[in-house]
Design a protein around this motif. Structure first.
Motif: not given
Length: 793
Positions: A263-270
């Motif tokens: 959704k936005n830069e506050n949440t990320s995954f790898i």
């Protein structure tokens, strides 16, 4: 005599430690305003660990912690902040500091600049920490590797004071210690078995890794539980800017990594996965050759995942996961007909081991000067091997099935909770303190049962539960520009089966800046380890057992002193260190016994002893420019002494290596082509060989008839009194990179053991054509070419 006196006066040293820490707390003076925030990579939002934040006007600075956070307290005035990290453009800004300020910086990569001028991270002569090296993950990926599989632990083996075990192995032996004495952390979680393919590769996928730090001595108080080293590996947090990924196809495995924002830069995954396909290629060939009667295969896989969410500038949450397994299997069947009855036999064998690791972290900034990290972890290592035999007889008057199963299994499970706090009262003063609790479950055991006779029997050790708790405090303080200390203490407790142990472990590192900005460093550390790795034959197979200290077997202990000189300038680093280490309560199997002796508990089959190691390490490193790399040399001596082994006499450790040399070079020929090479040399491993042989008359008693035969007996000399030939090897790799839009494709080829050195793997006794006894050397790896294709998008 100096070392002995230093150790005997330890009581006074401990008092000095505690008094100094108390004075440090009292001397912490509050500054008027604090600048705090995070330093990240502008291209993907990944945190930059160990970046330098410096106020050029006052000369005061700070270093980002393992989560990219920094705090710098300065007087109310105009400040000029310089934020730098190796391989990135330096960010400089000037502003008036009038209140506590949140200041986060994104650094742009300097890779596109024709001439790179880099201000490195904190220079080696500035910190009090010694015996510590950080590895660049990009350099790990660039190095030539066995079968093209870049490997974190094999790269670590190229550092001074760190040795491999046998040819091709990913085992790590640090300053005379054993493989169990390394605290290997993946996102703060201990990894108990870090090997794939019987030790030839490690479980760490470089595509999922952000930072690798190695500490060989002078251990900060925040680390405990092992004697010889800390290998701290941090996973990437995932691209916060856009969806990206990478993949590769090699000779034995393929990899795929995906990362991006949610959704936005506050949440990320790898997400990153790797699997070998040796079994997929070999299985149909074996099956066809045996007309379907036999199948066999081997594979390993690993999977990394991480989810990061930023609630605010003060709160972040991380969830990370790792799972990996090795599995070897074989199945064969055959049948025949006798007097009208059909006999069918099926044999099955399987061998497997693996890890599951999870961690949940919460970062919170209580105040600009106080940073906290709470971590809950779960770690599980399990091993299993089994053999199953089935016989089926069918005919006119019989229909019978008999099945026998033998299974061996072991493992260790941990549940842990840890709190770490960083308090930064001033630029010259940093205090860390925290606590940790671990619930251990040990599972050594052998299970055997025969279905046809309804037997179900478990032999060997039963499950053992243990509790471990620790507290630490660590104070890093600059007394003046020339004198800096890192002083602390680690207190730990261990309880198992009603037996309790406690251990107070003082730690001290000091740096004195000499004229010419040359740092004179010294350190002292005590370590205690409450768990043992009980090895069978010293070959490091996954059948080795993790076992706790008991009322019969005490915890391992060590103390180590080190001193040396360090200097850096214009992208170069130089250091020379000498160390002396003693270890006690090490364990080995008694002569003639192993884990297959299931009638006794494991702690009835071991002997305890001592170890000693000392040496000199020289290290030179070039970090920047088209050509980079390092050279390391180690002179060392390592011994063991057990009352129940070698007639109580001291003997060389199996991996005692007098001379060890590593040279690493990485050269960017141009924008498309890159060349890398490694050359290693080491004194041969110490081994025990028979000095003479004779034949004795023995008797075999059978139900049919007794008979006599001659049995060869061997006389062995002193333990590990022989040496294999020296080991040396050259590896080369050439990589071509082609970029098109946002996609980068690489094609790598090279060779392991370029000049085809026949290095010794083991030595056995045989006879020549005239019947004379001789020794034969067996080698494992000749020259092995490799090719690999990869893509990043």
């Amino acid at each position: 005599m100096i070392v002995i006196a230093f150790h005997l006066n330890l009581t006074y040293l401990r008092c000095f430690f505690l008094a100094s820490m108390l004075l440090g707390f009292l001397a912490a003076s509050a500054q008027k305003h604090t600048i705090s925030g995070y330093v990240t990579d502008a291209s993907n939002g990944e945190t930059l660990i160990g970046a330098t934040v410096l106020d050029k006007r006052s000369g005061q600075g700070a270093i980002t912690n393992p989560f990219g956070f920094f705090s710098l307290s300065l007087s109310a005035d105009s400040v000029t902040l310089s934020v730098s990290y190796v391989g990135f453009q330096t960010h400089i800004s000037t502003f008036l500091l009038q209140e506590n300020t949140t200041y986060s910086v994104e650094l742009a990569s300097s890779s596109f600049l024709k001439e790179v001028v880099v201000t490195a991270t904190e220079q080696i002569e500035q910190t009090a920490q010694m015996s510590s090296i950080d590895l660049d993950v990009n350099k790990i990926k660039a190095l030539p590797a066995l079968m093209g599989e870049q490997d974190v632990l094999k790269s670590i083996q190229l550092l001074p004071g760190i040795q491999s075990g046998t040819e091709g192995s990913s085992g790590v032996y640090v300053r005379g210690g054993g493989p169990d004495q390394n605290l290997i952390l993946l996102d703060g979680v201990p990894v108990y078995n870090a090997s794939h393919l019987f030790g030839f590769f490690s479980v760490f996928n470089p595509d999922a890794i952000n930072k690798v730090s190695v500490i060989k001595g002078g251990f900060p108080a925040r680390y405990g539980g092992r004697l010889s080293s800390v290998i701290d590996i941090s996973m990437k947090e995932g691209n916060k800017k856009e969806l990206s990924g990478s993949g590769s196809i090699g000779l034995i495995s393929s990899k795929l990594t995906l990362e991006g924002p949610i959704k936005n830069e506050n949440t990320s995954f790898i997400l990153s996965g790797r699997r070998t396909y040796i079994d997929l290629l070999a299985r149909p060939i074996i099956k066809a050759a045996s007309e379907g009667d036999e199948i066999a295969g081997y594979y390993f896989y690993d999977f990394n995942g991480k989810l990061t969410h930023r609630f605010s500038d003060k709160d972040k949450v991380y969830l990370s996961f790792y799972s990996g397994d090795d599995k070897a299997y074989a199945r064969s069947k055959y049948d025949y007909v006798n007097e009208g009855d059909t006999y069918q036999y099926v044999d099955e064998f399987d061998l497997g081991w693996g890890n599951v690791i999870t961690a949940a972290r919460w970062n919170h900034v209580f105040a600009p000067k106080l940073f906290s990290n709470v971590t809950a972890t779960y770690s599980s290592y399990r091993f299993r091997t089994g053999v199953e035999f089935e016989e089926t007889i069918t005919g006119s008057n019989i229909d019978e099935t008999r099945r026998e199963i033998f299974e061996y299994r072991s493992g260790i499970n941990d549940l842990a909770l840890k709190l770490d706090l960083d308090y930064l009262p001033s630029p010259n003063h940093s205090i860390k303190f925290g606590a940790m609790g671990i619930r251990h479950e040990f599972n050594p055991g052998v299970s055997a049962f025969e279905v046809s006779q309804e037997i179900d029997t478990t032999l060997g050790g039963s499950k053992v539960y243990a509790n471990e708790f620790s507290l630490y405090v660590e104070d890093d303080v600059s007394i003046s520009k020339q004198l800096r200390f890192n002083i602390g203490a680690h207190q730990s407790f261990f309880q198992v089966n009603g037996k309790s142990y406690s251990s107070f472990q003082p730690r001290l590192s000091a740096r004195l800046l000499l004229p010419g900005s040359v740092a004179l460093k010294a350190s002292y550390a005590e370590m205690t380890q409450f768990i043992h790795l009980l090895t069978n034959g010293g070959i490091g197979l996954p059948t080795d057992l993790w076992v706790p200290a008991t009322d019969k077997v005490r915890p391992q202990e060590s103390w180590q002193i080190a001193s040396g000189l360090a200097k850096s300038f214009q992208g170069y680093e130089f250091s020379v260190e000498g160390y002396y280490k003693e270890m006690s309560q090490l364990i080995e199997y008694e002569e003639g016994t192993s884990y297959f002796n299931t009638n006794d508990q494991w702690d009835d089959k071991v002997v305890s002893g001592n170890g000693k190691s000392y040496g000199i390490e020289i290290f030179a490193q070039k970090k920047t420019g088209r050509f980079s790399g390092w050279a390391g040399y180690t002179w060392s001596r390592t011994t063991r002494q057990f009352d129940g082994l070698n007639f109580g006499r001291e003997f060389p450790y199996k991996f005692d290596r007098r001379h060890d040399v590593s040279i690493v070079g990485i050269y960017d020929l141009n924008d498309k082509w890159g060349l890398s090479s490694t050359w290693v040399y080491g004194t041969g491993n110490a081994i025990t060989m028979a000095q003479s042989a004779y034949f004795s008359l023995s008797e075999n008693i059978s139900r049919d008839s007794p008979w006599l035969y001659f049995q060869q007996q061997k006389n062995y000399g002193q333990r590990n009194s022989f040496r294999m030939r020296s080991y040396h090897r050259l590896d080369l790799s050439l990589t071509r990179t082609k970029e098109k839009g946002n996609t980068s494709r690489t094609f790598s080829f090279g060779a392991y053991n370029v000049y085809n050195r026949k290095n010794p793997f083991f030595i056995d006794q045989s006879y020549d054509n005239q019947g004379n006894r001789k020794f034969i050397q067996y080698s494992l790896f000749p020259i092995i070419p490799f090719v690999k294709w990869g893509v990043e998008f």
